[in-house]
Design a protein around this motif. Sequence first.
Motif: not given
Length: 781
Positions: A65, A69, A72-73, A78-80, A84, A107, A111, A114-115
Motif C-alpha cells: 500500500v 501511494i 501514485t504521488m 493525489d490519491p488522498s 496527505i 504519505a 498509507s 488507509l491500510w
Amino acid sequence: MAEAHQAVAFQFTVTREGIDLQLSHQALTEIYLSGVRSWKKRIIGLKNSVITGVYPASPSSWLFVVIAILATMYTRSDPSMGLIAKIQEHLPVSQSMSTQCQTLVSAVLFSTMLWLLLIFTMRMCLKKLLSYHRWMFEKHGKMSNTTKVWVALVRIFSGRKPLLYSYQGSLPNLPVPAIKDTVKRHLESVRPLMDDRQYEHMTKLAAEFESSLGNRLQWYLKLKALWSTNYVSDWWEEYVYLRGRGPIMVNSNYFGMDFMYVTPTPIQAARAGNSLHAFFLYRRKLNKEELKPLLLRSAVPCCSYQFERMFDTCRIPGTLTDTVQHWQDSDYIAVYHRGRYFRLRVYQAGRLLSPREIEFQIQRILDDPSPPSKGEAKLGALTAGDRIPWAKARVKYFSSGVNKRSLDCIEKASFFVSLDDDEDGVTADDPASLDSYAKSLLHGKCYDRWFDKSFTIIYFKNGKMGINAEHSWADAPVVSHLWQHALSTDCFQLGYNAEGHCKGEVDSSLPRPQKLNWEIPPECEEQISQSLAVAQALAGDVDLHVFSFQDFGKGKVKKCRVSPDAFIQMALQLAYYRDQRRFCLTYEASMTRLFREGRTETVRSCSNESSAFIRALEGGEAAHVCRRLFHEAAEKHQHLYRLAMTGAGIDRHLFCLYVMSRYLGVESPFLKEVQSEPWRLSTSQSPMHVEMFDLVNHPEYVSCGGGFGPVADDGYGVSYSVLGENILSFNIACKLSCTDTSAHAFGAQIRKALRDLLQLLIPNQTEFKTEEKRPEAKKDL
C-alpha cells in the motif's frame, strides 16, 4: 544427589583468604539456554500477534500500500484527495526535516491509516459473511446460487494461510434468540414427555413468563450480548462447571481410549517416551499457531479460543467456586507412580528431549525403589472428592513450605502423567476387558490421577494408554484433536525399533527426575481418607459398558440417504423406549463454535416426530408408514441440530435467562420447572479426525473413542463414535444403585435397534454378523 548440585548456580565458602565462589558452568548454561528459549517464544508470540492482528491482510501488504501511494504521488496525482497535505500541516516536525521528507512521512502515515481501514473493512465484511447460515439448511449436494456466491466471497475475504487464531476477530457474536421462539420450541420438545394435563400446565406457565418476566430478563441478556464477546460461555463455565461442589471425577471429567486392536509396544516406558514427545511437538505447534483452524465445508472457520488453556492449566478448588489458572510454558511434567510424585523435565539445554531420552527418564521413575512419604500415596484423592473439603485442606495444609512447593509443581506442570502398575486394554478372550479399561480411565483407583489438571495421561504396564480430561476449560472435540494427533504421531511418525524401544540415542548424563517431598500431618491424612471414601463410593456405583458395533457403519447408513448421526440418535431413542417403555428428555451435545468463544448447545433429540415413529414401529404399523415416519424424524433431528449450531438452540438461552433471574432475585415458575427437568438420556458423539489416520490400509488403528459418567441417577450417558465406513462404537454409563438401568442391557437394546432400523430401511438386508471381529491389517507399517 548430583542433580541437587546441578540445580544450584553457584556455591560459596568462607576461608581465611576471603569468600571462595564455586560457579557451576552447567547450571549457568541451563539458565542462559532457558532464557534464550523464553525470548524465542516471546518473539514468536509477538510475530503471531502481529500476523493475527492484521488478518485477513498480511504485514507485507502494508508495504504494498505504501509503495502504491508513493508511486501514485510520483505521477503528480493525489490519491488522498488532500489528506496527505492536511497531515503534513499538523505534523510536528523539526526544522532539520526537508519539505520532501515531510511529504514522505505524511504519505507513509496516510498509507498506514488507509491500510488499517482496509483491514477493518475486510474484517467487518468477513464477519457479516460468516453470519450467513442458510448454507447449513440446504440439502447435501444441492447448493443454491446464493450460497455459491457466498462461499466465493468468504474465500476472497478470508486471506491466505491463516494461523490458528487468525479468524478470531472476524467471527460473529452468538445471537440472543427471541423469547417467543425459545418458549415455542421448548413446549414442542416436551410435548411427547407429558400427558395433556401436564402439558396444559406447562403451556400456562410459558405464556405467563413470555408476557411478563421474560421480556425483562431478555432485555438484560441483550445488554450483556452487546457488552461481552459471548453472552453464554462465561456463565456456562462458572455455573455449570466451576461452582459445582460435588466431585468432578465421574460427574464432570471424561476420558479417551487408545487403539482397540493395536498396542505399538508392550514396553510402558517406551510408549510414554514416544507419546510424551508427541504431546510436546503438538504444544510447539500450538504455541507457534501452526495448527490449522477448523474449517467447515473448507471455508467456514470455527472458534479456536479453547486451545489457549490446553497445557499448563489447572483447576484450583475454592469454597464457593473453583477457578481455572493458566501459567506460562512449563518445561516439565508431573508424574505419579506407586504413591510417589516426580517432577520430570522434558527440556535439556534448551532442546526437547528425544523419545528415547524420555523413555530413559520414565524408566528411572519405574525403577526408583524409594517409598512414598507419609500421607503421600493417596494424596490425589483430594481432587477426586468433594470440592469444599479439598479447598479448605489446600489453604490449611498446602499454602506454605514444602507442601506448597510440591503442589505448585503439580499444578503448574504442562500436564499430569500416571504410570499404572495394572495391565489394561482389550483382551481377545475377555469381553469385559474393554469395560474395565474404560472404568480405569474414568476414575482409576480414585487417588492415582490428578483430576484438577487440564488432562492426565495414563500409561498401563502392558503399553496401553489413555487420557482423562477436566471439562471446565474446553470441550471434548478440542481434547480429541490433541489425543488423536498424539496417537497418530506416536505410531506413524516416530515408531519403535525391533525391540519395542523408542528410536534414537540416550544422554545418560541427564539429571534424574526429582521426587517431590511432602509433610502431611495426621489431620490432612484424615481428610484424604474421607475424600477417598466419597470418591470410591461414587466410582463403585458406575456401571460402564463399551462395545464396537461392526455389522455396518456410516457407509451403509449413507446409502439409505440418512445422516449417520440422525440414524444413531433414532436408534438410541428406540433402544431407550424398549428399555424403559417411555420417552425421556434427551441431551445431545452440539457445538456453537461458528461464533466467537462458542462452546456447546443442546439438541433435544426426543421430538414429536421421533416418538411418532417409535410408536408406529412398536405398534406394528406397515413398513412403508414406518419408513416415512423415520425419515421425517431424522430430518427433524437434523433441523434441530442445525438450529443449535447456528445459535437458535433453546437450552443455553433458557439457562442464561435463569441465571439472570437469580441475579435479579426474582422467581419464575416456568424457568424453575425447566431447570428441574432431568436429562435421563445424555448423548454425545466423539469426533474422529480421519485425516490423521489411514483407515483404508490400516483399519485396525481405530479407537473406541471416549466416554463420560451418567448425568442422572436413573439415566444413561452414551458417547458414540463413527469409525471409518464400517464400525460404530458406544460407551454406555449408568449407576448400579438404580435398579431400572443396566449398561449391558441398554447396549443390547442399542445393537438390536441399529439392526432393526437398517432392516426397515433396506428390507432385503442379509443376515447380520453375530459376533464382533477384529479388523485385519492390509499391510504392515
